[in-house]
Design an enzyme around this catalytic site. Sequence first.
Site, mmCIF file in Angstrom:
data_model
loop_
_atom_site.group_PDB
_atom_site.id
_atom_site.type_symbol
_atom_site.label_atom_id
_atom_site.label_comp_id
_atom_site.label_asym_id
_atom_site.label_seq_id
_atom_site.Cartn_x
_atom_site.Cartn_y
_atom_site.Cartn_z
ATOM 1 N N GLN A 77 0.842 -1.193 0.000
ATOM 2 C CA GLN A 77 0.000 0.000 0.000
ATOM 3 C C GLN A 77 0.879 1.244 0.000
ATOM 4 O O GLN A 77 1.783 1.372 0.829
ATOM 5 C CB GLN A 77 -0.919 0.059 1.214
ATOM 6 C CG GLN A 77 -1.889 1.232 1.054
ATOM 7 C CD GLN A 77 -2.741 1.476 2.262
ATOM 8 O OE1 GLN A 77 -2.224 1.768 3.342
ATOM 9 N NE2 GLN A 77 -4.047 1.369 2.098
ATOM 10 N N CYS A 107 -6.782 6.878 4.858
ATOM 11 C CA CYS A 107 -6.164 7.165 6.161
ATOM 12 C C CYS A 107 -6.525 8.577 6.616
ATOM 13 O O CYS A 107 -6.325 9.542 5.885
ATOM 14 C CB CYS A 107 -4.647 7.023 6.060
ATOM 15 S SG CYS A 107 -3.846 7.388 7.615
ATOM 16 N N LYS A 147 -7.905 1.710 -1.766
ATOM 17 C CA LYS A 147 -8.616 1.476 -0.495
ATOM 18 C C LYS A 147 -9.140 2.819 -0.016
ATOM 19 O O LYS A 147 -8.361 3.757 0.193
ATOM 20 C CB LYS A 147 -7.676 0.858 0.547
ATOM 21 C CG LYS A 147 -8.346 0.593 1.896
ATOM 22 C CD LYS A 147 -7.470 -0.312 2.754
ATOM 23 C CE LYS A 147 -8.079 -0.619 4.111
ATOM 24 N NZ LYS A 147 -7.928 0.470 5.074
ATOM 25 N N HIS A 179 -13.577 0.674 3.262
ATOM 26 C CA HIS A 179 -13.813 0.692 4.701
ATOM 27 C C HIS A 179 -15.172 1.383 4.873
ATOM 28 O O HIS A 179 -15.305 2.571 4.589
ATOM 29 C CB HIS A 179 -12.679 1.444 5.400
ATOM 30 C CG HIS A 179 -12.789 1.471 6.886
ATOM 31 N ND1 HIS A 179 -11.831 2.032 7.688
ATOM 32 C CD2 HIS A 179 -13.742 1.001 7.733
ATOM 33 C CE1 HIS A 179 -12.197 1.916 8.966
ATOM 34 N NE2 HIS A 179 -13.355 1.299 9.011
ATOM 35 N N GLY A 220 -14.140 -3.365 7.516
ATOM 36 C CA GLY A 220 -14.593 -2.600 8.673
ATOM 37 C C GLY A 220 -15.462 -3.410 9.609
ATOM 38 O O GLY A 220 -16.573 -3.809 9.242
ATOM 39 N N GLY A 221 -14.930 -3.678 10.809
ATOM 40 C CA GLY A 221 -15.746 -4.248 11.880
ATOM 41 C C GLY A 221 -16.071 -5.724 11.764
ATOM 42 O O GLY A 221 -16.897 -6.208 12.542
ATOM 43 N N ARG A 243 -8.237 -5.542 12.434
ATOM 44 C CA ARG A 243 -7.960 -5.692 13.866
ATOM 45 C C ARG A 243 -8.230 -7.085 14.404
ATOM 46 O O ARG A 243 -7.455 -7.598 15.218
ATOM 47 C CB ARG A 243 -8.769 -4.652 14.661
ATOM 48 C CG ARG A 243 -8.202 -3.252 14.509
ATOM 49 C CD ARG A 243 -9.171 -2.203 14.949
ATOM 50 N NE ARG A 243 -10.299 -2.093 14.039
ATOM 51 C CZ ARG A 243 -11.243 -1.161 14.120
ATOM 52 N NH1 ARG A 243 -11.183 -0.268 15.081
ATOM 53 N NH2 ARG A 243 -12.225 -1.128 13.244
HETATM 54 C C1 LIG Z 1 -3.124 0.034 14.037
HETATM 55 C C2 LIG Z 1 -3.819 0.289 12.729
HETATM 56 C C3 LIG Z 1 -3.101 0.818 11.669
HETATM 57 C C4 LIG Z 1 -3.722 1.034 10.430
HETATM 58 N N1 LIG Z 1 -2.966 1.460 9.371
HETATM 59 C C5 LIG Z 1 -3.537 1.546 8.130
HETATM 60 C C6 LIG Z 1 -2.756 1.804 6.970
HETATM 61 O O1 LIG Z 1 -1.531 1.916 7.020
HETATM 62 N N2 LIG Z 1 -3.416 1.896 5.791
HETATM 63 C C7 LIG Z 1 -4.772 1.727 5.679
HETATM 64 O O2 LIG Z 1 -5.321 1.802 4.589
HETATM 65 N N3 LIG Z 1 -5.515 1.479 6.755
HETATM 66 C C8 LIG Z 1 -4.929 1.347 7.957
HETATM 67 N N4 LIG Z 1 -5.683 0.990 9.043
HETATM 68 C C9 LIG Z 1 -7.132 0.724 8.850
HETATM 69 C C10 LIG Z 1 -7.351 -0.753 8.513
HETATM 70 O O3 LIG Z 1 -6.722 -1.109 7.310
HETATM 71 C C11 LIG Z 1 -8.843 -1.058 8.400
HETATM 72 O O4 LIG Z 1 -9.371 -0.304 7.348
HETATM 73 C C12 LIG Z 1 -9.613 -0.710 9.670
HETATM 74 O O5 LIG Z 1 -8.929 -1.171 10.824
HETATM 75 C C13 LIG Z 1 -11.027 -1.310 9.628
HETATM 76 O O6 LIG Z 1 -10.974 -2.712 9.509
HETATM 77 P P1 LIG Z 1 -11.152 -3.674 10.788
HETATM 78 O O7 LIG Z 1 -12.383 -3.231 11.498
HETATM 79 O O8 LIG Z 1 -11.263 -5.060 10.213
HETATM 80 O O9 LIG Z 1 -9.939 -3.495 11.645
HETATM 81 C C14 LIG Z 1 -5.090 0.763 10.267
HETATM 82 C C15 LIG Z 1 -5.811 0.237 11.353
HETATM 83 C C16 LIG Z 1 -5.183 -0.019 12.565
HETATM 84 C C17 LIG Z 1 -5.967 -0.627 13.696
#
Ligand SMILES: Cc1cc2nc3c(=O)[nH]c(=O)nc-3n(C[C@H](O)[C@H](O)[C@H](O)COP(=O)(O)O)c2cc1C
Length: 333
Positions: A77, A107, A147, A179, A220-221, A243
């Site tokens: 990415q 982001c 993304k 997301h 997401g989630g 996560r």
């Molecule tokens: C610690 C952390 C760092 C993240 N860093 C990035 C990143 O570098 N690039 C990105 O597109 N999203 C980043 N995200 C967002 C995740 O890619 C994802 O979109 C978000 O956590 C929602 O998905 P989830 O609910 O399955 O965690 C980050 C999320 C977390 C928790």
Amino acid sequence: MGRDLSQAKSSWLAKINRTLSVAPMMDCTDRHCRYFHRLLSKNLLVYSEMIVDRSIIFGDRERLLSFNPKEHPIAIQIGGNDPKLLAEATKIAIDFGYNEVNLNVGCPSSRVNSGNFGAALMKNVDLVSECVEAMVRAAGNTPVSVKSRIGVDNQDPEEILPSFISKVRDSGCNTFIIHARKAILKGLSPKENRKIPPLNYPIVFEMQKYFPDLEIILNGGIKSLAEAKNHIGKKVVGVMIGREIYENPSILINVDRDIFDKGGLVSNMDDVLRSMIDYCDNEMSQGFNIDHVLKHLKGAFKGTPTSKKFKRVVFSRELSDLEKLNAIKTLLN
Ligand SMILES: Cc1cc2nc3c(=O)[nH]c(=O)nc-3n(C[C@H](O)[C@H](O)[C@H](O)COP(=O)(O)O)c2cc1C
């Protein structure tokens, strides 16, 4: 560039299985973490942390980009908003062997926002389109994905998302990881931006309906494979989980069988950790600090009686590297 390139690209899509992927996460999805996840599944698509285009071009490439060949299939990415720099960074990444190049349009951190990239780009669809077009040209046969969020600030997702996707698709992108919540660029921290804006899955499902030829990936989630399975191939092409996989990696045990329908590949956490011990031995022999590896394993036994003991070893300040690995061995069956 119009639909021609976009159509040509669709023939390459088959090469990457995006049924389930691990989200890019800063300070989490480094090469050690991806290696660990790969041991749990041969089929998952794994993503790097976001790496800024300028760092790729001007920084220590070997340190930032190198990965273990076993990590394939792997996507990088990239963060940026300058088509020329993004194209150059894309070429470099592809020379390193990445299988997909993803542009970060999601982001919300203030550092990224003040550089006017990440989620802030959702306010400038024309620029995203130029960036993607430059990346697609630079990427040759390697797919470029985006993304994003469903919108930012006071944008209306119903309005912005279809036009965003349509425009960026015309620049040659066939894969959109969404997301499913807005990003609020002022007033919420990145962590809050992953929790507070409400999830809106229906709009993501709608996008897959509007654009049946595209790969729409829901993010997401999502907390379990059972939940992922409800969406995959029914409402969207694939699902991305961040996560929950990082914090509770044992949800990946059986993923190759249950999600990818591949028999005979079921892993168990003890065997995976034994392989990670070998991996740590190798890292140590090259002079690397294994704490950078072990921290990613902290959730390996989440929800089991071993978890507390295991984490105590992983984060111990008293034990040497070797002692940590021996202590972990004693916890395995
Ligand atoms: C610690 C952390 C760092 C993240 N860093 C990035 C990143 O570098 N690039 C990105 O597109 N999203 C980043 N995200 C967002 C995740 O890619 C994802 O979109 C978000 O956590 C929602 O998905 P989830 O609910 O399955 O965690 C980050 C999320 C977390 C928790």
